[in-house]
Scaffold this active site. Structure first.
Site, PDB file in Angstrom:
ATOM      1  N   ARG A 163       0.833  -1.221   0.000  1.00  0.00           N
ATOM      2  CA  ARG A 163       0.000   0.000   0.000  1.00  0.00           C
ATOM      3  C   ARG A 163       0.863   1.265   0.000  1.00  0.00           C
ATOM      4  O   ARG A 163       0.501   2.275   0.603  1.00  0.00           O
ATOM      5  CB  ARG A 163      -0.941   0.028   1.212  1.00  0.00           C
ATOM      6  N   SER A 235     -10.858  -1.145   3.518  1.00  0.00           N
ATOM      7  CA  SER A 235     -10.018  -1.237   4.719  1.00  0.00           C
ATOM      8  C   SER A 235      -9.700   0.176   5.199  1.00  0.00           C
ATOM      9  O   SER A 235      -9.106   0.955   4.461  1.00  0.00           O
ATOM     10  CB  SER A 235      -8.689  -1.921   4.401  1.00  0.00           C
ATOM     11  N   GLU A 333      -5.269   3.499   6.390  1.00  0.00           N
ATOM     12  CA  GLU A 333      -4.982   3.343   4.964  1.00  0.00           C
ATOM     13  C   GLU A 333      -5.683   4.462   4.189  1.00  0.00           C
ATOM     14  O   GLU A 333      -5.208   4.932   3.159  1.00  0.00           O
ATOM     15  CB  GLU A 333      -5.481   1.976   4.484  1.00  0.00           C
TER      16      GLU A 333
HETATM   17  N1  EPU Z   1      -9.785 -11.362  10.534  1.00  0.00           N
HETATM   18  C1  EPU Z   1     -10.499 -11.538  11.696  1.00  0.00           C
HETATM   19  N2  EPU Z   1     -11.575 -10.718  11.917  1.00  0.00           N
HETATM   20  C2  EPU Z   1     -11.956  -9.762  11.015  1.00  0.00           C
HETATM   21  C3  EPU Z   1     -11.206  -9.592   9.842  1.00  0.00           C
HETATM   22  C4  EPU Z   1     -10.117 -10.411   9.623  1.00  0.00           C
HETATM   23  O1  EPU Z   1     -10.197 -12.382  12.534  1.00  0.00           O
HETATM   24  O2  EPU Z   1     -12.940  -9.073  11.289  1.00  0.00           O
HETATM   25  C5  EPU Z   1      -8.667 -12.274  10.274  1.00  0.00           C
HETATM   26  C6  EPU Z   1      -9.028 -13.219   9.144  1.00  0.00           C
HETATM   27  O3  EPU Z   1      -9.670 -14.367   9.606  1.00  0.00           O
HETATM   28  C7  EPU Z   1      -7.672 -13.535   8.549  1.00  0.00           C
HETATM   29  C8  EPU Z   1      -6.894 -12.250   8.763  1.00  0.00           C
HETATM   30  O4  EPU Z   1      -7.562 -11.530   9.796  1.00  0.00           O
HETATM   31  O5  EPU Z   1      -7.037 -14.551   9.281  1.00  0.00           O
HETATM   32  C9  EPU Z   1      -6.789 -11.402   7.495  1.00  0.00           C
HETATM   33  O6  EPU Z   1      -8.080 -11.070   7.044  1.00  0.00           O
HETATM   34  P1  EPU Z   1      -8.480 -11.023   5.481  1.00  0.00           P
HETATM   35  O7  EPU Z   1      -7.981 -12.219   4.785  1.00  0.00           O
HETATM   36  O8  EPU Z   1      -9.941 -10.709   5.440  1.00  0.00           O
HETATM   37  O9  EPU Z   1      -7.636  -9.888   4.829  1.00  0.00           O
HETATM   38  P2  EPU Z   1      -7.142  -8.534   5.422  1.00  0.00           P
HETATM   39  O10 EPU Z   1      -5.718  -8.577   5.774  1.00  0.00           O
HETATM   40  O11 EPU Z   1      -8.074  -8.183   6.509  1.00  0.00           O
HETATM   41  C10 EPU Z   1      -6.421  -7.458   3.139  1.00  0.00           C
HETATM   42  C11 EPU Z   1      -6.630  -6.148   2.433  1.00  0.00           C
HETATM   43  C12 EPU Z   1      -7.982  -6.107   1.740  1.00  0.00           C
HETATM   44  C13 EPU Z   1      -8.072  -7.259   0.775  1.00  0.00           C
HETATM   45  C14 EPU Z   1      -7.872  -8.559   1.573  1.00  0.00           C
HETATM   46  C15 EPU Z   1      -7.887  -9.780   0.676  1.00  0.00           C
HETATM   47  C16 EPU Z   1      -5.378  -4.539   3.741  1.00  0.00           C
HETATM   48  C17 EPU Z   1      -5.433  -3.417   4.685  1.00  0.00           C
HETATM   49  N3  EPU Z   1      -6.550  -5.064   3.391  1.00  0.00           N
HETATM   50  O12 EPU Z   1      -7.388  -7.532   4.187  1.00  0.00           O
HETATM   51  O13 EPU Z   1      -8.037  -4.895   1.006  1.00  0.00           O
HETATM   52  O14 EPU Z   1      -9.333  -7.274   0.123  1.00  0.00           O
HETATM   53  O15 EPU Z   1      -6.593  -8.522   2.237  1.00  0.00           O
HETATM   54  O16 EPU Z   1      -6.685  -9.882   0.022  1.00  0.00           O
HETATM   55  O17 EPU Z   1      -4.293  -4.926   3.307  1.00  0.00           O
HETATM   56  C18 EPU Z   1      -8.790  -2.654   0.941  1.00  0.00           C
HETATM   57  O18 EPU Z   1      -7.609  -2.342   0.831  1.00  0.00           O
HETATM   58  O19 EPU Z   1      -9.731  -1.797   0.983  1.00  0.00           O
HETATM   59  C19 EPU Z   1      -9.121  -4.045   1.111  1.00  0.00           C
HETATM   60  C20 EPU Z   1     -10.371  -4.448   1.354  1.00  0.00           C
END
Ligand code: EPU
Length: 337
Positions: A163, A235, A333
């Site tokens: 990012r 996010s 972000e």
């Molecule tokens: N998790 C939780 N609770 C929650 C959310 C997440 O326990 O409420 C845990 C999930 O179970 C998982 C981990 O946290 O083990 C990561 O969650 P997730 O796979 O949903 O991805 P993320 O890291 O939360 C990132 C990007 C998203 C993108 C997803 C999928 C960032 C800040 N966000 O989210 O990007 O869609 O990966 O690749 O890097 C965006 O930038 O607007 C965005 C949505």
């Protein structure tokens, strides 16, 4: 052609749906328009407002907002199964993904349904499901405000990171992105390794471009609120990158805490901000007109009529609670204006 608006409402131009006004807003098509707009030198305050999907206005904007509206996708050539295309800054990112899928071109299908314009994609190096914009960007075309001339930056000079890019740092407030050249492939290269992607793709009959796009759209729709219905900016926080030792200490206390390698940062690890917010007890939490989304704790939502200031105060509360519980700082972000 330039279309100018004065004292204009930003409500329909930001996905949080907050009501603020801009003193001046200009929709522009190309570098010639920018030369006209910056003809007498740069205004004291200006910034680019693409789709308004990653921005939180906390007050009226007293400068000039610039919105690209040119939406051409132009093939530049093909060699050895690699197709190069030029994408104008105003193209909706997801329209580009759909165009690529229709043309049988691989490379951005995992980035389906990310809201925003193509011109914004390199700024924060958008990413999802194991793929980032930097994987396909070859060059970024831009208008340089100081010299009032156009320039092209190769991907190698864009300093892409998680990012992150040069457009958020050295070039911030100095250039306006007008188009992005990307490289797609005719050779199938499915990337199914992230989360539920493989299962959702198999359920649709296997790894075709269309099935991958549909699987990603389904996963996103199930977790992320539709900004047309509920104001949000995806996010709100970045996943924090910390020293391995910090990650290990936390892991000892919270064995189910997700820890990812931090690409390009040896000795560091990436934590999941969504998990931290969730475990701080805030998933689905609401206060006044702002809340944490019930299905994805990384996303803050405008429950109806919230001001940018209210969202920001709520975000500070979330940051404080995560810090209190885990000793970890989570950065936004979303751009706060
Ligand atoms: N998790 C939780 N609770 C929650 C959310 C997440 O326990 O409420 C845990 C999930 O179970 C998982 C981990 O946290 O083990 C990561 O969650 P997730 O796979 O949903 O991805 P993320 O890291 O939360 C990132 C990007 C998203 C993108 C997803 C999928 C960032 C800040 N966000 O989210 O990007 O869609 O990966 O690749 O890097 C965006 O930038 O607007 C965005 C949505």
């Amino acid at each position: 052609m330039i279309r100018e608006f004065h004292q204009t409402s930003l409500r329909g131009r930001n996905s949080f749906g907050v009501e603020q006004h801009a003193a001046r807003l200009a929709e522009f098509e190309n570098a010639e328009d920018l030369r006209t707009l910056f003809g007498n030198g740069a205004p004291e305050r200006w910034c680019v407002l693409g789709g308004g999907n990653n921005i939180l206005f906390t007050r009226d904007y007293d400068g000039l907002l610039l919105t690209p509206v040119c939406r051409q996708i132009t093939p530049l050539g093909e060699a050895d199964g690699t197709v190069r295309i030029r994408v104008d800054a105003g193209v909706e990112w997801d329209d580009l993904v759909e165009w690529a899928v229709q043309h049988g071109l691989w490379g951005i299908e995992n980035l389906s349904l990310i809201p925003g314009t193509a011109g914004a994609a390199p700024v924060q190096n958008i990413g999802a499901y194991g793929c980032e914009a930097k994987d396909v960007i070859e060059q970024v075309h831009m208008f340089c405000v100081d010299s009032r001339s156009t320039a092209t930056l190769d991907a190698a000079h864009c300093c892409f990171g998680y990012r992150e890019s040069v457009f958020k740092h050295e070039l911030r407030g100095r250039v306006v992105i007008t188009a992005v050249d990307i490289r797609l492939s005719r050779t199938p290269r499915p990337r199914l390794g992230y989360g539920d992607v493989e299962r959702e793709v198999e359920a649709r009959g296997g790894a075709t471009l269309r099935n991958i796009r549909e699987a990603i759209c389904a996963i996103r729709r199930a977790k992320l609120p539709d900004p047309k219905v509920t104001g949000n900016a995806g996010s709100f926080f970045k996943n924090p990158v910390v020293d391995q030792s910090v990650a290990q200490q936390l892991r000892a206390e919270w064995p189910d805490m997700p820890v990812y390698p931090a690409a390009g940062a040896p000795g560091r690890a990436k934590l999941a901000a969504g998990w931290l917010i969730d475990k701080a007890g805030l998933k689905g939490y609401k206060s006044g007109r702002v809340g944490v989304h019930e299905r994805q704790a990384l996303v803050l939502v405008n429950l109806g009529g919230a001001t940018g200031g209210e969202v920001l105060d709520f975000a500070h509360m979330v940051q404080a609670r995560v810090h209190e519980k885990f000793g970890i700082e989570i950065d936004t972000e979303v751009n706060i204006l």
